[in-house]
Design a protein around this motif. Structure first.
Motif, short mmCIF file in Angstrom:
data_model
loop_
_atom_site.label_atom_id
_atom_site.label_comp_id
_atom_site.label_asym_id
_atom_site.label_seq_id
_atom_site.Cartn_x
_atom_site.Cartn_y
_atom_site.Cartn_z
N LEU A 175 39.74 44.77 56.10
CA LEU A 175 40.42 44.83 54.82
C LEU A 175 39.81 45.92 53.95
O LEU A 175 38.61 46.18 54.03
CB LEU A 175 40.31 43.49 54.09
CG LEU A 175 40.90 42.26 54.78
CD1 LEU A 175 40.74 41.04 53.87
CD2 LEU A 175 42.36 42.46 55.14
N PRO A 176 40.61 46.57 53.12
CA PRO A 176 40.04 47.54 52.17
C PRO A 176 39.29 46.81 51.06
O PRO A 176 39.64 45.67 50.68
CB PRO A 176 41.28 48.25 51.62
CG PRO A 176 42.38 47.26 51.78
CD PRO A 176 42.08 46.48 53.01
N GLY A 177 38.27 47.43 50.51
CA GLY A 177 37.48 46.81 49.46
C GLY A 177 36.49 45.81 50.02
O GLY A 177 36.46 45.54 51.22
N GLU A 178 35.68 45.25 49.13
CA GLU A 178 34.63 44.33 49.56
C GLU A 178 35.14 42.90 49.63
O GLU A 178 35.94 42.47 48.81
CB GLU A 178 33.43 44.42 48.63
CG GLU A 178 32.67 45.73 48.72
CD GLU A 178 31.34 45.68 48.00
OE1 GLU A 178 30.82 44.57 47.79
OE2 GLU A 178 30.83 46.76 47.64
N ILE A 179 34.64 42.20 50.64
CA ILE A 179 34.94 40.77 50.81
C ILE A 179 33.77 39.99 50.21
O ILE A 179 32.62 40.43 50.27
CB ILE A 179 35.10 40.44 52.30
CG1 ILE A 179 36.25 41.26 52.89
CG2 ILE A 179 35.35 38.94 52.51
CD1 ILE A 179 36.29 41.23 54.41
N GLY A 180 34.05 38.83 49.64
CA GLY A 180 33.00 38.01 49.06
C GLY A 180 33.30 36.53 49.21
O GLY A 180 34.45 36.13 49.43
N LEU A 181 32.26 35.71 49.10
CA LEU A 181 32.39 34.27 49.25
C LEU A 181 33.38 33.71 48.24
O LEU A 181 33.31 34.01 47.05
CB LEU A 181 31.02 33.61 49.07
CG LEU A 181 30.95 32.10 49.28
CD1 LEU A 181 31.27 31.75 50.72
CD2 LEU A 181 29.57 31.56 48.90
N GLY A 182 34.32 32.89 48.73
CA GLY A 182 35.27 32.24 47.85
C GLY A 182 36.48 33.07 47.47
O GLY A 182 37.41 32.56 46.83
N ARG A 183 36.50 34.34 47.86
CA ARG A 183 37.64 35.18 47.51
C ARG A 183 38.87 34.79 48.34
O ARG A 183 38.76 34.26 49.44
CB ARG A 183 37.33 36.66 47.75
CG ARG A 183 36.31 37.24 46.78
CD ARG A 183 36.34 38.76 46.82
NE ARG A 183 37.64 39.28 46.38
CZ ARG A 183 37.97 40.56 46.42
NH1 ARG A 183 37.11 41.47 46.90
NH2 ARG A 183 39.15 40.97 45.99
N THR A 184 40.04 35.05 47.78
CA THR A 184 41.28 34.80 48.50
C THR A 184 42.02 36.11 48.69
O THR A 184 41.94 37.01 47.84
CB THR A 184 42.18 33.80 47.73
OG1 THR A 184 42.46 34.33 46.43
CG2 THR A 184 41.49 32.45 47.60
N PHE A 185 42.73 36.22 49.80
CA PHE A 185 43.46 37.44 50.12
C PHE A 185 44.86 37.08 50.59
O PHE A 185 45.04 36.16 51.40
CB PHE A 185 42.75 38.23 51.22
CG PHE A 185 41.42 38.80 50.81
CD1 PHE A 185 41.34 40.03 50.19
CD2 PHE A 185 40.26 38.07 51.02
CE1 PHE A 185 40.12 40.55 49.79
CE2 PHE A 185 39.03 38.58 50.64
CZ PHE A 185 38.96 39.83 50.02
N GLY A 186 45.84 37.80 50.08
CA GLY A 186 47.20 37.67 50.54
C GLY A 186 47.51 38.82 51.49
O GLY A 186 47.62 39.97 51.07
N ILE A 187 47.62 38.52 52.76
CA ILE A 187 47.83 39.54 53.78
C ILE A 187 49.32 39.76 53.97
O ILE A 187 50.07 38.80 54.20
CB ILE A 187 47.19 39.11 55.12
CG1 ILE A 187 45.71 38.71 54.91
CG2 ILE A 187 47.30 40.23 56.14
CD1 ILE A 187 44.85 39.80 54.34
N GLU A 188 49.75 41.02 53.89
CA GLU A 188 51.16 41.34 54.00
C GLU A 188 51.37 42.46 55.02
O GLU A 188 50.41 42.99 55.57
CB GLU A 188 51.73 41.74 52.63
CG GLU A 188 51.63 40.62 51.59
CD GLU A 188 52.16 41.05 50.23
OE1 GLU A 188 52.13 42.27 49.94
OE2 GLU A 188 52.58 40.18 49.46
#
Length: 249
Positions: A17-30
């Protein structure tokens, strides 16, 4: 009692994924990634998806919702930090599209740190779609569970590559006319290095002389047979990784 299944399962799909991932984050994948998760991998709510960002490493997420065009994920925990890869570059002359695609895929799998395409006099191709090339690298990294993406530079001429070559980096030149056996040259080297391979028609005499005259260049032989450009690159990378890279770690 039956053994507890491993979590996350080895079959869990992987995405960068682009950008940083972090604990508890949510992502909408399209888009294409959502189609891959929903229709190819057939994920459902509660399933594991491994996420990487080329910065913080590898993360476990769970599917929270699946729609026709979107898959929602919530990040649960960090699995491992971004890997450290050997400081080894591949400097390859551009090849026909399908052959260069293969080279990008295998170079990524083998663990190269950077790919620096170049244009030479005998190149059949003289342009590279960087977005397409980066997508190929990302897909290869997802497939081989790599967490650090190789960088890909804009193609440059051989002259420009040699003029701007960094002082502290050895340039191993895969010369079809011969040189020091590659295994011996790699074993005797130290520090940052790179492998230079040619196009379908090879380097011409003027180019070969310019490379050999460079103070950081070491002409090497990859055996008694004439190899295609992509074969030379893959063989040289594999040999270097086995001798000086991280295959012994």
């Amino acid at each position: 009692m039956p053994a507890t299944p491993a979590w996350p399962p080895k079959s869990a799909p992987r995405l960068f994924l682009p950008g940083e991932i972090g604990l508890g984050r949510t992502f909408g994948i399209e888009g294409n990634q959502a189609n891959y998760l929903a229709r190819v991998m057939r994920v459902g709510e509660g399933d594991a998806v491994i996420l990487c960002d080329d910065v913080t490493g590898e993360w476990l997420s769970r599917v929270t919702q699946v729609d026709k065009r979107r898959v929602d994920l919530m990040v649960e925990r960090n699995l491992k930090p971004r890997e450290s890869v050997p400081d080894f570059w591949l400097c390859s002359a551009l090849l026909k599209k399908d052959r260069f695609d293969l080279l990008l895929e295998k170079a990524t799998e083998l663990g190269v740190a950077a790919i620096r395409p170049l244009v030479t006099r005998r190149c059949v191709a003289d342009k590279l779609n960087l977005d397409r090339a980066r997508n190929a690298v990302v897909e290869a990294a997802e497939q081989c569970a790599r967490t650090a993406l190789p960088t890909i530079a804009e193609p440059v001429s051989l002259d420009a590559l040699l003029r701007g070559w960094p002082d502290g980096r050895t340039l191993f030149f895969a010369d079809e006319n011969g040189g020091t056996p590659a295994a011996s040259a790699f074993a005797d080297s130290s520090g940052p290095s790179a492998l230079l391979t040619g196009p379908e028609g090879g380097f011409d005499d003027t180019e070969r002389a310019a490379i050999r005259a460079h103070p950081r260049a070491v002409a090497i032989s990859l055996g008694p047979r004439i190899l295609r450009g992509e074969t030379a690159a893959i063989a040289g990378l594999a040999l270097w990784m086995g001798i000086k890279g991280d295959w012994q770690d």
